[in-house]
Scaffold this motif. Structure first.
Motif, PDB file in Angstrom:
ATOM      1  N   ARG A  55       0.852  -1.191   0.000  1.00 23.76           N
ATOM      2  CA  ARG A  55       0.000   0.000   0.000  1.00 23.76           C
ATOM      3  C   ARG A  55       0.894   1.249   0.000  1.00 23.76           C
ATOM      4  O   ARG A  55       1.948   1.246   0.646  1.00 23.76           O
ATOM      5  CB  ARG A  55      -0.844  -0.039   1.279  1.00 23.76           C
ATOM      6  CG  ARG A  55      -1.777   1.124   1.483  1.00 23.76           C
ATOM      7  CD  ARG A  55      -2.373   1.030   2.882  1.00 23.76           C
ATOM      8  NE  ARG A  55      -1.293   1.036   3.867  1.00 23.76           N
ATOM      9  CZ  ARG A  55      -1.357   0.436   5.054  1.00 23.76           C
ATOM     10  NH1 ARG A  55      -2.427  -0.209   5.418  1.00 23.76           N
ATOM     11  NH2 ARG A  55      -0.342   0.477   5.894  1.00 23.76           N
ATOM     12  N   THR A  56       0.493   2.275  -0.695  1.00 27.50           N
ATOM     13  CA  THR A  56       1.280   3.524  -0.650  1.00 27.50           C
ATOM     14  C   THR A  56       0.373   4.708  -0.324  1.00 27.50           C
ATOM     15  O   THR A  56      -0.849   4.626  -0.481  1.00 27.50           O
ATOM     16  CB  THR A  56       1.985   3.811  -1.996  1.00 27.50           C
ATOM     17  OG1 THR A  56       0.989   3.980  -3.002  1.00 27.50           O
ATOM     18  CG2 THR A  56       2.936   2.707  -2.379  1.00 27.50           C
ATOM     19  N   TYR A  57       0.982   5.756   0.144  1.00 23.69           N
ATOM     20  CA  TYR A  57       0.279   6.996   0.457  1.00 23.69           C
ATOM     21  C   TYR A  57       1.082   8.160  -0.119  1.00 23.69           C
ATOM     22  O   TYR A  57       2.294   8.057  -0.272  1.00 23.69           O
ATOM     23  CB  TYR A  57       0.202   7.230   1.965  1.00 23.69           C
ATOM     24  CG  TYR A  57      -0.636   6.272   2.750  1.00 23.69           C
ATOM     25  CD1 TYR A  57      -2.013   6.433   2.832  1.00 23.69           C
ATOM     26  CD2 TYR A  57      -0.042   5.232   3.451  1.00 23.69           C
ATOM     27  CE1 TYR A  57      -2.778   5.575   3.593  1.00 23.69           C
ATOM     28  CE2 TYR A  57      -0.800   4.367   4.211  1.00 23.69           C
ATOM     29  CZ  TYR A  57      -2.174   4.536   4.288  1.00 23.69           C
ATOM     30  OH  TYR A  57      -2.932   3.695   5.036  1.00 23.69           O
ATOM     31  N   THR A  58       0.410   9.255  -0.347  1.00 19.34           N
ATOM     32  CA  THR A  58       1.164  10.466  -0.669  1.00 19.34           C
ATOM     33  C   THR A  58       1.471  11.192   0.643  1.00 19.34           C
ATOM     34  O   THR A  58       0.738  11.058   1.623  1.00 19.34           O
ATOM     35  CB  THR A  58       0.357  11.395  -1.590  1.00 19.34           C
ATOM     36  OG1 THR A  58      -0.957  11.488  -1.068  1.00 19.34           O
ATOM     37  CG2 THR A  58       0.315  10.874  -2.994  1.00 19.34           C
ATOM     38  N   ASN A  59       2.539  11.955   0.638  1.00 14.69           N
ATOM     39  CA  ASN A  59       2.952  12.661   1.859  1.00 14.69           C
ATOM     40  C   ASN A  59       2.395  14.064   1.895  1.00 14.69           C
ATOM     41  O   ASN A  59       1.883  14.562   0.909  1.00 14.69           O
ATOM     42  CB  ASN A  59       4.467  12.755   1.924  1.00 14.69           C
ATOM     43  CG  ASN A  59       5.100  11.397   1.905  1.00 14.69           C
ATOM     44  OD1 ASN A  59       4.503  10.432   2.383  1.00 14.69           O
ATOM     45  ND2 ASN A  59       6.283  11.309   1.346  1.00 14.69           N
ATOM     46  N   MET A 106       4.373   8.921   4.895  1.00 23.83           N
ATOM     47  CA  MET A 106       3.238   8.157   5.403  1.00 23.83           C
ATOM     48  C   MET A 106       3.302   6.667   5.078  1.00 23.83           C
ATOM     49  O   MET A 106       2.707   5.845   5.775  1.00 23.83           O
ATOM     50  CB  MET A 106       1.963   8.824   4.853  1.00 23.83           C
ATOM     51  CG  MET A 106       0.678   8.298   5.411  1.00 23.83           C
ATOM     52  SD  MET A 106       0.594   8.285   7.194  1.00 23.83           S
ATOM     53  CE  MET A 106      -0.574   6.955   7.359  1.00 23.83           C
ATOM     54  N   ASN A 107       4.055   6.271   4.043  1.00 20.11           N
ATOM     55  CA  ASN A 107       4.155   4.841   3.699  1.00 20.11           C
ATOM     56  C   ASN A 107       4.612   3.983   4.863  1.00 20.11           C
ATOM     57  O   ASN A 107       4.318   2.805   4.921  1.00 20.11           O
ATOM     58  CB  ASN A 107       5.195   4.648   2.583  1.00 20.11           C
ATOM     59  CG  ASN A 107       4.635   4.937   1.225  1.00 20.11           C
ATOM     60  OD1 ASN A 107       3.456   5.240   1.099  1.00 20.11           O
ATOM     61  ND2 ASN A 107       5.470   4.854   0.216  1.00 20.11           N
ATOM     62  N   TYR A 142      -5.153   7.264   7.427  1.00 12.64           N
ATOM     63  CA  TYR A 142      -4.111   8.222   7.067  1.00 12.64           C
ATOM     64  C   TYR A 142      -3.917   9.191   8.217  1.00 12.64           C
ATOM     65  O   TYR A 142      -4.868   9.797   8.693  1.00 12.64           O
ATOM     66  CB  TYR A 142      -4.561   8.980   5.807  1.00 12.64           C
ATOM     67  CG  TYR A 142      -3.512   9.888   5.233  1.00 12.64           C
ATOM     68  CD1 TYR A 142      -2.597   9.406   4.309  1.00 12.64           C
ATOM     69  CD2 TYR A 142      -3.446  11.229   5.593  1.00 12.64           C
ATOM     70  CE1 TYR A 142      -1.635  10.241   3.758  1.00 12.64           C
ATOM     71  CE2 TYR A 142      -2.479  12.064   5.060  1.00 12.64           C
ATOM     72  CZ  TYR A 142      -1.580  11.568   4.136  1.00 12.64           C
ATOM     73  OH  TYR A 142      -0.629  12.396   3.599  1.00 12.64           O
TER      74      TYR A 142
END
Lengths: 900, 171
Positions: free
Chosen positions: A132-136, A147-148, A179
């Motif tokens: 899973r990835t997130y944007t910062n 956030m990853n 998040y």
């Protein structure tokens, strides 16, 4: 209470949870969401242990150790196969989405997630699906967001929102997509946001200033230090690499800052590396100004031995330096380098605390108070950690009441929160204008200092009728006094907090009277007065006259050489007073770490050490003397502690002493004799020759790297390590490997615990004192039967004059601080200077918000400032930003004129 | 007496065995690719510096002969500001190569480093960096790491899902 862990019997303290009990016993049990300061929520499922019914129970049941209270005879197993497999499984789940970032992650090497993964034994990723990835988000110049790396332990929001009272960091989205961040990109608003980097068990939130010159924890040379940026004296760890200060970390002290620091303290260190540092001794007015030490001594020899010397001390210089200056110039020629008004207030505070009538409250006392009265001080901005402690007092009072009512342990965080909801303990804030602390206050009132003092006296008079002569209080004031007085009376451990930033002695006197009136045999009352600088208390205790007196003397007697110790006079007094002083001095010798207006005036400028490249002792507002240790080894530059320079100058004068073999503890021993009020001060820290089994305590961790390469570009033959003769610490990785004595802990590390969480291995118990007692020496002793001191001077009510305004300082939590304002990251968050007035005052001036106003006092024009309107401010008062890099000394507490 | 004759005989027999000695430096020795010699810093397939300044080589080094300082470019990509190996201390144990998570630091089959002056054995980054992937072609750390350091956007790396839409409530 006895419990059995893996069939071994242990004695533990009742009321604790199993995790705390295990950690206190020194057993290793992994955890994530639990934090000693924030209690348990049982969210991460990492601390599972098996609990057995009785000795015949072989099956047992898995429980989360942080959620279970210890009971007599409880049997539990950490080593049980199922429990171990469960814990490994949990880590494996967490790691399914954890990125392959460790080499480029700032947490690496001091990461709780790394430690716990190794502890559980998980080592191979079996999950074959995508991560899973997130944007910062951009969170400002202090904190980096990645956030990853999140493992959804919720510590950040629990800290930021529940503990520190911030509201701009939150958890968003749902299920496995949660998040942690802000609603949109932007600077984190709380002045306590820096702690996120220590609270977060992984690398989601990291120190952005460290990123500029990143170094792993194992490569840092670290030393115990004390924060320089306000009067609270939080304990810090200063960390160095390649001759530069790299970061500040929290150093746990159960009586002072506990687990946290404010952002001014954490990020204010950069001034040490700033370009504004003085690194070279100068003799001005000659072709080549740079001078060697020998040249300096030769130049100063006639000046020192013939001329009359006047010493100007400093509230931000160490006790040793101030004392060395006093020795050099003689007691009668030693002055505090602060205005008469401030010196008067400081003297008053010292007198109060010396009387022993009240208990001088530590931050810990304030955290544990069940009712708090803040009088006249904007603690959020003048001493941020104090505001955080007050918040804990307010929240914990409600929590402990709730836990007593229905028998829930206090550490059961979510249950307690559910139960207390918005309920808060008693806090009254009586200040000049609004402060973020008001949000949690039961009672807040804003008025001019004199009116605040009147209310204070009214409360004291309500608590102990008859002691205050003046009864000329208005009905409204009496009602207010009754409400506050009643709440304080109910408390068992009330605390009264005041401060000098009102520049009004009556406020402090009134606060003191309330504290005295509250002190009874069954009620332990604390009194706390915020001062301006890190060693204001130490300097005030030396009982020297103020700068104004020095100026008068030098004007009348003339012909003197002024020795100015780490003090920018132009920040403490008005510029005309400072100019007058410098004009009447024959010569000026200044010692300082940063260039400023005062060092410009010096004919001889000596580079002084900061807290990072020198040793010394500071006294905080509680009267706690604390030692800080050098962390930057000084091999080439001329920078040395002021006391060392001053001792060398003294040897010029006396021809007997040579300053070289003198250690800070020797100086303090001389101080004990010369100034009896500093009794026992030499015992503030271990002697310089202290060793354990002949070994010093290493400042560098055992895996410090690059020893044979760091200086190889200059010379391939390694130089001898820098030898520290002033402290029991060494500048290498060699030395005593056990737990050092509590006052000289250079870093927290324990096998398997590389992160800051290893602090649990240094404590007597969770949240308890450090092993061997919390460091620091208390200089004020409470005298139980002494309740003599009581003030009776109730001021008249404040009346707003037509053309004069009461000038008071407005500090900023991040921007204020003479030294910290030279830190690049904090400077970007610092406001531009401005003034605040009430809408009524603006109307009287026929000005509107945003107009430039000129503030004038006795002929001096302080320059134009944009004005802001504040409807909570009373008419007739003007607040002006203070302590910013641009700020100058003003006549605080005076009635000034304002023109457009 | 007998032992002397035996020794002479054995020595004589060696005349008919294969040579072990080679005529160095005219003749060069053949070294295996994984022979642990001079240390180099390699580049990734895209020509970027592989070293991310993680300090693991430095901490693994038993003689502490590696010193570096990490810094970042405008994209947040880490690289060493300086990277120094003191070969006069190096014992060529290869721990640094084992520790390196990005295949940046590699020991190559070259031992011809003798110097008259010990100071010349201090190698800086410009002496160490080679324009090659070395023994491990094809690996680019930033494509497998989670971070966006200008190499790939979030979610575009190997084995990564697209970034989470935090406004979505879909499972």
């Amino acid at each position: 209470m006895t419990i059995l862990i893996d069939n071994k019997s242990y004695t533990v303290k009742a009321g604790k949870n199993l995790l705390e009990a295990c950690l206190t016993l020194g057993l290793d049990l992994p955890y994530f969401c639990w934090h000693p300061a924030m209690g348990s929520v049982g969210a991460c499922r990492q601390c599972a242990v098996k609990v057995f019914k009785d000795e015949n129970d072989t099956k047992g049941r898995l429980v989360m150790s942080c959620m279970e209270t210890v009971t007599e005879g409880l049997r539990l197993s950490i080593e049980d196969k199922t429990a171990k497999a469960f814990r490994e499984q949990v880590i494996e789940w967490l790691m399914t989405n954890h990125p392959h970032d460790c080499p480029v992650c700032d947490e690496g090497g001091a990461c709780h997630l790394q430690d716990m993964t190794v502890m559980t034994g998980h080592d191979y990723r079996r999950y074959n699906f995508k991560k899973r990835t997130y944007t910062n988000q951009y969170l400002g110049p202090l904190i980096n967001h990645e956030m990853n790396r999140c493992i959804q332990c919720y510590r950040c929001v629990r800290y930021y929102r529940d503990y520190a009272g911030g509201d701009d960091l939150n958890v968003f989205a749902a299920h496995n997509h949660v998040y942690f961040g802000r609603e949109k990109d932007g600077v984190l608003q709380s002045p306590f946001s820096g702690n996120l980097s220590e609270v977060c068990p992984t690398g989601v939130f990291t120190d952005k200033t460290l990123k500029e010159h990143y170094t792993r924890k194992w490569d840092l040379t670290m030393a115990p230090s004390v924060c320089n940026h306000c009067s609270v004296g939080c304990n810090t760890i200063a960390a160095e690499r390649y001759g530069e200060l790299r970061c500040m970390l929290n150093r746990y002290n159960g009586d002072v800052n506990g687990y946290f620091l404010c952002d001014r303290g954490r990020f204010g260190y950069e001034f040490v590396n700033s370009e504004n540092r003085i690194k070279q001794a100068l003799i001005r007015n000659r072709t080549n100004e740079a001078a060697t030490e020998d040249e300096i001594m030769e130049h100063l020899q006639p000046l020192i031995s013939v001329n009359k010397l006047v010493g100007i001390g400093s509230p931000r210089a160490s006790l040793e330096s101030n004392f060395a200056l006093m020795q050099l110039v003689g007691k009668e020629n030693f002055y505090q380098g602060i205005s008469e008004d401030e010196a008067h207030l400081n003297r008053l505070v010292v007198e109060m605390l010396f009387s022993g009538c009240v208990h001088s409250a530590s931050l810990k006392d304030i955290e544990q108070a069940d009712a708090v009265l803040v009088m006249g001080e904007d603690i959020w901005n003048t001493a941020p950690m104090l505001a955080l402690a007050v918040r804990q007092a307010v929240v914990k009072t409600a929590a402990s009441q709730a836990s007593q009512e229905i028998k829930i342990p206090v550490w059961l965080d979510s249950a307690i929160k559910e139960l207390t909801q918005e309920e808060k303990g008693f806090l009254a804030t009586l200040t000049v204008t609004t402060s973020p602390v008001d949000d949690i206050a039961t009672h807040s009132w804003h008025a001019a200092p004199d009116d605040l003092a009147r209310l204070g006296f009214a409360i004291a008079s309500y608590l102990q009728p008859g002691k205050i002569n003046n009864t000329n209080f208005s009905e409204e004031l009496l009602n207010r006094a009754k409400t506050i007085g009643d709440a304080l009376k109910k408390a068992k451990n009330p605390v009264v907090i005041t401060g000098i930033s009102c520049y009004n002695d009556n406020v402090i006197k009134a606060a003191f009277d309330v504290a005295v009136a509250l002190s009874t045999s069954d009620r332990k009352t604390g009194f706390c007065c915020v001062m301006t600088e890190c060693n204001s208390m130490g300097l005030a205790m030396m009982e020297a006259p103020s700068f104004s007196v020095a100026n008068e003397n030098i004007k009348t007697n003339g012909h003197a050489t002024a020795v100015i110790l780490e003090n920018d006079i132009y920040k403490h007094v008005t510029s005309n007073l400072a100019d007058e002083f410098f004009n009447s001095c024959d010569h000026v010798i200044a010692l300082d770490a940063l260039h400023n207006a005062t060092t410009e005036k010096a004919q001889v400028l000596l580079p002084a050490a900061t807290f990072a490249d020198g040793d010394g002792t500071l006294v905080n507002n509680e009267g706690r003397a604390q030692r800080f240790f050098q962390v930057i080894p000084n091999t080439t530059s001329q920078v040395q502690e002021s006391w060392r320079w001053l001792r060398k100058l003294q040897s010029l004068k006396l021809h007997t002493l040579n300053g070289h073999a003198l250690h800070p503890d020797d100086l303090l021993r001389e101080m004990e004799i010369a100034l009896p009020q500093f009794k026992d001060i030499a015992s503030v820290s271990l002697k310089h020759d202290f060793t354990i089994h002949g070994e010093k305590i290493p400042r560098a961790p055992h895996r410090y790297s690059g020893r044979t390469a760091i200086l190889a570009n200059k010379n391939v033959s390694e130089p001898k390590p820098f030898n520290d003769e002033d402290s029991p610490l060494s500048f290498t990785m060699e030395g005593y490997k056990g737990t050092p004595p509590s006052g000289v802990v250079p870093f927290f590390w324990s096998p398997g615990w590389n992160s800051v969480q290893s602090v649990n291995k240094y404590q007597d118990e969770t949240n308890g004192a450090l092993r061997g007692g919390n460091p620091g020496l208390l200089l004020f002793k409470e005298k139980i039967d002494n309740k003599d001191l009581f003030f009776n001077d109730v001021p008249e009510s404040f009346v707003a004059a037509k053309d004069r305004w009461l000038l008071l300082p407005k500090l900023d939590a991040l921007g204020s601080g003479e030294l910290s304002s030279y830190s690049a990251a904090l400077k970007t968050l610092s406001p531009q200077p401005f003034a605040i007035m009430s809408p009524g005052s603006l109307l009287a001036l026929e000005a509107k918000e945003g107009d430039m106003l000129q503030i004038m006092d006795a002929g001096i024009v302080y320059g134009s400032l944009p004005v802001k309107a504040d409807e909570n401010l009373c008419d007739g008062v003007v607040l002006v930003t203070a302590g910013l890099r641009e700020s100058i000394g003003m006549s605080w507490g005076a009635r000034v004129q304002i023109g457009k | 007496m007998f032992s002397h004759i035996r020794t002479i005989w054995l020595t004589f027999l060696h005349l008919f065995k294969r040579h072990v000695t080679i005529q160095y430096p005219e003749e060069k020795i053949k070294l295996r690719p994984r022979w642990r010699g001079r240390i180099v810093l390699t580049k990734d397939p895209d020509g970027g510096e592989r070293c991310v300044g993680c300090y693991l080589c430095a901490v693994a080094c038993p003689v502490d002969c590696i010193a570096l300082q990490a810094t970042e470019d405008e994209n947040g990509r880490r690289y060493p500001e300086f990277f120094r190996i003191n070969f006069s201390r190096c014992i060529f144990c290869g721990y640094c190569e084992d520790a390196c998570p990005t295949y940046a630091i590699q020991l190559i089959p070259d031992f011809e480093m003798a110097e008259y002056n010990r100071q010349n054995l201090v190698f800086e980054k410009e002496d160490l960096l080679i324009n090659s992937q070395g023994k491990y072609p094809g690996y680019n750390f930033y494509k497998v790491a989670g971070m966006n350091a200008g190499v790939k956007e979030k979610g575009e790396g190997e084995n990564e899902d697209a970034p989470v839409d935090i406004h979505s409530l879909m499972p």
